[in-house]
Scaffold this motif. Structure first.
Motif, short mmCIF file in Angstrom:
data_model
loop_
_atom_site.label_atom_id
_atom_site.label_comp_id
_atom_site.label_asym_id
_atom_site.label_seq_id
_atom_site.Cartn_x
_atom_site.Cartn_y
_atom_site.Cartn_z
N GLU A 157 29.61 31.46 -88.05
CA GLU A 157 29.78 33.08 -88.06
C GLU A 157 31.01 33.18 -87.21
OE1 GLU A 157 29.18 37.06 -88.48
OE2 GLU A 157 28.44 35.61 -89.66
N ILE A 158 31.36 32.10 -86.42
CA ILE A 158 32.49 32.40 -85.35
C ILE A 158 33.98 32.64 -85.93
CG2 ILE A 158 33.93 31.32 -83.58
CD1 ILE A 158 31.20 30.42 -82.42
N PRO A 159 34.14 31.88 -87.01
CA PRO A 159 35.77 32.11 -87.56
C PRO A 159 35.76 33.52 -88.37
CG PRO A 159 34.94 30.23 -88.29
CD PRO A 159 33.67 30.51 -87.66
N GLU A 160 34.74 33.85 -88.85
CA GLU A 160 34.81 35.45 -89.42
C GLU A 160 34.88 36.25 -88.32
OE1 GLU A 160 35.46 38.33 -92.38
OE2 GLU A 160 35.89 36.11 -92.40
N LEU A 162 35.98 36.14 -85.45
CA LEU A 162 37.52 35.97 -84.67
C LEU A 162 38.33 36.57 -85.59
CD1 LEU A 162 37.47 32.44 -83.06
CD2 LEU A 162 37.27 34.64 -82.03
N ARG A 163 38.63 36.25 -86.82
CA ARG A 163 39.33 37.00 -87.74
C ARG A 163 39.23 38.63 -87.63
NH1 ARG A 163 38.42 32.89 -91.22
NH2 ARG A 163 36.64 33.53 -92.13
N LYS A 164 38.21 38.92 -87.56
CA LYS A 164 37.89 40.42 -87.52
C LYS A 164 38.19 41.28 -86.32
CE LYS A 164 34.32 40.87 -90.97
NZ LYS A 164 32.93 40.95 -91.58
N ASN A 165 38.16 40.27 -85.11
CA ASN A 165 38.36 40.88 -83.79
C ASN A 165 39.79 40.28 -83.17
OD1 ASN A 165 35.45 42.29 -82.84
ND2 ASN A 165 35.03 40.70 -84.36
N GLY A 166 40.60 40.09 -83.90
CA GLY A 166 41.95 39.74 -83.57
C GLY A 166 41.99 38.57 -82.61
N TYR A 167 41.14 37.59 -82.69
CA TYR A 167 40.96 36.12 -82.05
C TYR A 167 41.21 36.57 -80.47
CZ TYR A 167 41.81 33.88 -86.47
OH TYR A 167 41.61 33.56 -87.64
N ARG A 168 40.09 37.38 -80.09
CA ARG A 168 39.98 37.41 -78.71
C ARG A 168 38.96 36.59 -78.06
NH1 ARG A 168 37.26 41.61 -77.69
NH2 ARG A 168 36.67 42.49 -79.85
N ASP A 169 38.93 36.12 -77.00
CA ASP A 169 37.94 35.32 -76.58
C ASP A 169 36.58 36.05 -76.47
OD1 ASP A 169 36.81 33.27 -75.36
OD2 ASP A 169 37.76 33.26 -73.28
N ILE A 170 35.51 35.48 -76.57
CA ILE A 170 34.34 35.74 -76.75
C ILE A 170 33.49 36.03 -75.63
CG2 ILE A 170 32.06 35.46 -78.17
CD1 ILE A 170 33.45 33.62 -80.17
N PRO A 352 32.67 17.84 -72.69
CA PRO A 352 32.84 18.97 -71.98
C PRO A 352 33.58 20.13 -72.59
CG PRO A 352 33.19 17.16 -70.74
CD PRO A 352 33.12 16.54 -72.08
N SER A 353 34.49 19.88 -73.53
CA SER A 353 35.34 20.75 -73.92
C SER A 353 34.77 21.40 -75.24
CB SER A 353 36.78 20.19 -74.46
OG SER A 353 36.52 19.36 -75.59
N MET A 354 33.86 20.59 -75.85
CA MET A 354 33.08 21.13 -76.99
C MET A 354 31.83 21.94 -76.55
SD MET A 354 33.09 18.45 -80.12
CE MET A 354 32.71 16.82 -79.40
N ILE A 355 31.28 21.55 -75.21
CA ILE A 355 30.37 22.30 -74.64
C ILE A 355 30.75 23.69 -74.11
CG2 ILE A 355 28.71 22.51 -72.77
CD1 ILE A 355 28.23 19.23 -72.89
N ASP A 356 31.87 23.74 -73.85
CA ASP A 356 32.61 25.25 -73.49
C ASP A 356 32.65 25.83 -74.58
OD1 ASP A 356 34.15 26.87 -72.05
OD2 ASP A 356 35.95 26.13 -72.93
N VAL A 357 33.09 25.30 -75.63
CA VAL A 357 33.27 26.30 -77.00
C VAL A 357 31.89 26.56 -77.18
CG1 VAL A 357 33.96 26.36 -79.24
CG2 VAL A 357 35.47 25.34 -77.57
N ASN A 358 30.80 25.70 -77.35
CA ASN A 358 29.30 26.23 -77.33
C ASN A 358 29.10 27.40 -76.62
OD1 ASN A 358 27.00 25.77 -78.82
ND2 ASN A 358 26.25 25.43 -76.96
N MET A 359 29.69 27.42 -75.47
CA MET A 359 28.91 28.65 -74.81
C MET A 359 29.53 30.16 -75.26
SD MET A 359 27.62 26.78 -72.93
CE MET A 359 26.65 28.06 -71.81
N TRP A 360 30.22 29.94 -76.25
CA TRP A 360 30.64 31.18 -77.04
C TRP A 360 29.40 32.06 -77.65
CZ3 TRP A 360 35.30 29.22 -80.45
CH2 TRP A 360 36.45 29.41 -79.59
N LEU A 361 28.23 31.40 -77.74
CA LEU A 361 26.95 31.76 -78.40
C LEU A 361 26.66 32.63 -77.38
CD1 LEU A 361 27.68 29.44 -80.00
CD2 LEU A 361 25.18 29.31 -80.46
N TYR A 362 26.54 32.39 -76.10
CA TYR A 362 26.14 33.29 -74.91
C TYR A 362 27.18 34.38 -74.34
CZ TYR A 362 23.97 28.81 -75.49
OH TYR A 362 23.41 27.61 -76.14
N CYS A 363 28.28 34.03 -74.74
CA CYS A 363 29.61 34.82 -73.85
C CYS A 363 29.89 34.03 -72.68
CB CYS A 363 29.44 36.12 -73.77
SG CYS A 363 29.24 37.11 -75.31
#
Length: 409
Positions: A157-160, A162-170, A352-363
């Motif tokens: 769901e994340i790419p769509e 981000l497109r809708k929300n102007g690529y703001r951090d989650i 660790p960098s991928m774990i960081d991106v996974n944290m988008w699920l919880y903000c």
């Protein structure tokens, strides 16, 4: 495919050998911070050697097909393949035990051999590799199940979003991909599926499966004299409060392996749905129902410990948690311990960098040392020291009130 030149290989070999030698010297000198930086460079040097033999086009093709490996792992776990395979097992025997069709099973096993999870010493005969052996342990299998069943749907769901929300951090708890998909946050949605929630809880035990040298060893014994003096002065008899400590995994390990004062109390805090499963008579600590978004009921303890908590929250959420804990600290005595990843500023390793991106699920997010300093400063706290693991990026940040007079640890 163009093979690398001898000169290129010699240069890569020289770089890799030099980096390994530097790492060994840093470890032998017990220079943990230096060894962490060098280990990152060693990993990059080893990857450069691999890349030299890998056609770039095949690398891109493999990246696009990597979800197929996860699919094969997920099916293999459903079929109990990692439990059934002990030594070498034939395809026919696996078909007999799993009841799966032989052609389907053969195709799944080929993927697992090709991606390094299994070996095929003879045609249609299979054994586990070193990494495959890890999947005999339930927490590792449950991590694969969690990533496929509960994390991956939101990743898609994340790419769509981000497109809708102007690529703001989650970082907005009210507007994020999980809310967009489910109408509730990721954890609340997970609670609707008890089996998936159980898989997630099991996978979180992986923190306790790491080797000892990958876990920071905080010197609690050095504070015993300070604690006993405080106790004589009528202070709190609580040595450590494990805030959001689950079912007590950290406290169990700490009390089993550490020489700590017998007259001290150790308190486990988590939501009532979590601590209600802890049997008081079977543990050496006190379970207490507590939501860390409410005022801390225990005042003036020696240590307040947060393990793998703050990375689940954006900075504003962390500020709220830390502010409530700050109000419980006794100046000159109490200490806050944050047990977490501490990312390097340069060349963060892949996991660790991928774990960081996974944290988008919880903000949430993983943080660098500078980011930890800034977050704690905002909450009126200061970093006293960081105790790092011998290997890897885990550390325990010891913090105190920013305006206190330091009477020692």
């Amino acid at each position: 495919m163009a093979f690398p030149s001898v000169q290129t290989l010699r240069e890569l070999q020289k770089t890799l050998n030099s980096t390994i030698d530097s790492y060994v010297r840093a470890v032998e000198a017990n220079d943990i911070k230096q060894s962490i930086g060098i280990s990152t460079r060693a990993y990059a040097a080893a990857r450069d050697v691999t890349d030299a033999f890998c056609d770039p086009g095949m690398a891109v093709l493999g990246a696009g097909l990597e979800p197929i490996m996860n699919l094969a792992l997920r099916i293999a776990i459903d079929l109990d393949l990692f439990i059934l395979i002990n030594e070498s097992v034939s395809l026919a025997e696996l078909v007999k035990q799993t009841k799966a069709e032989d052609t389907l099973l053969h195709r799944i096993l080929r993927v697992l051999v090709g991606t390094g999870w299994m070996a095929e010493p003879e045609i249609k005969t299979y054994s586990l590799t070193k990494r495959g052996e890890f999947l005999k342990l339930a927490p590792w299998r449950d991590w694969i199940k969690t990533s496929f069943d509960s994390l991956a749907p939101v990743w898609l769901e994340i790419p769509e979003w981000l497109r809708k929300n102007g690529y703001r951090d989650i970082i907005d708890l009210k507007n994020n991909p999980s809310m967009s998909m489910y109408g509730v946050n990721w954890f609340d949605n997970l609670a609707k599926y008890p089996s998936r929630e159980a898989d997630f809880a099991s996978s979180m035990k992986l923190k306790d499966e790491f080797p000892q040298n990958a876990l920071p060893q905080f010197p609690y014994a050095s504070a015993i004299e300070n604690f006993e003096y405080e106790l004589q002065q009528g202070g709190s008899d609580v040595f450590l409060v494990d805030v959001g400590g689950g079912r007590g995994q950290y406290l169990n390990q700490l009390l089993e392996h550490s020489d700590l004062p017998e007259n001290a109390r150790f308190v486990l805090q988590d939501l009532s749905t979590v601590v209600s499963s802890v049997i008081r008579s079977a543990v050496k600590f006190e379970p207490m129902s507590h939501d860390f978004f409410s005022p801390q009921p225990i005042k003036g303890a020696k240590y307040y410990h947060l393990r793998a908590i703050l990375h689940n929250w954006p900075d504003d959420g962390c500020y709220h948690i830390l502010s409530l804990l700050k109000d419980a600290l006794k100046a000159g005595y109490s200490r806050l311990l944050i047990n977490a990843y501490i990312l390097p500023e340069l060349q963060v390793p892949a996991i660790p960098s991928m774990i960081d991106v996974n944290m988008w699920l919880y903000c949430g997010k993983e943080r660098t040392e500078n980011e930890w300093h800034a977050l704690l400063r905002r909450a009126g706290l200061k970093v006293l020291r960081i105790v790092r693991a011998e290997v890897g990026l885990h550390g325990i940040i010891e913090a105190a009130l920013v305006d206190e007079i330091n009477f020692g640890t």
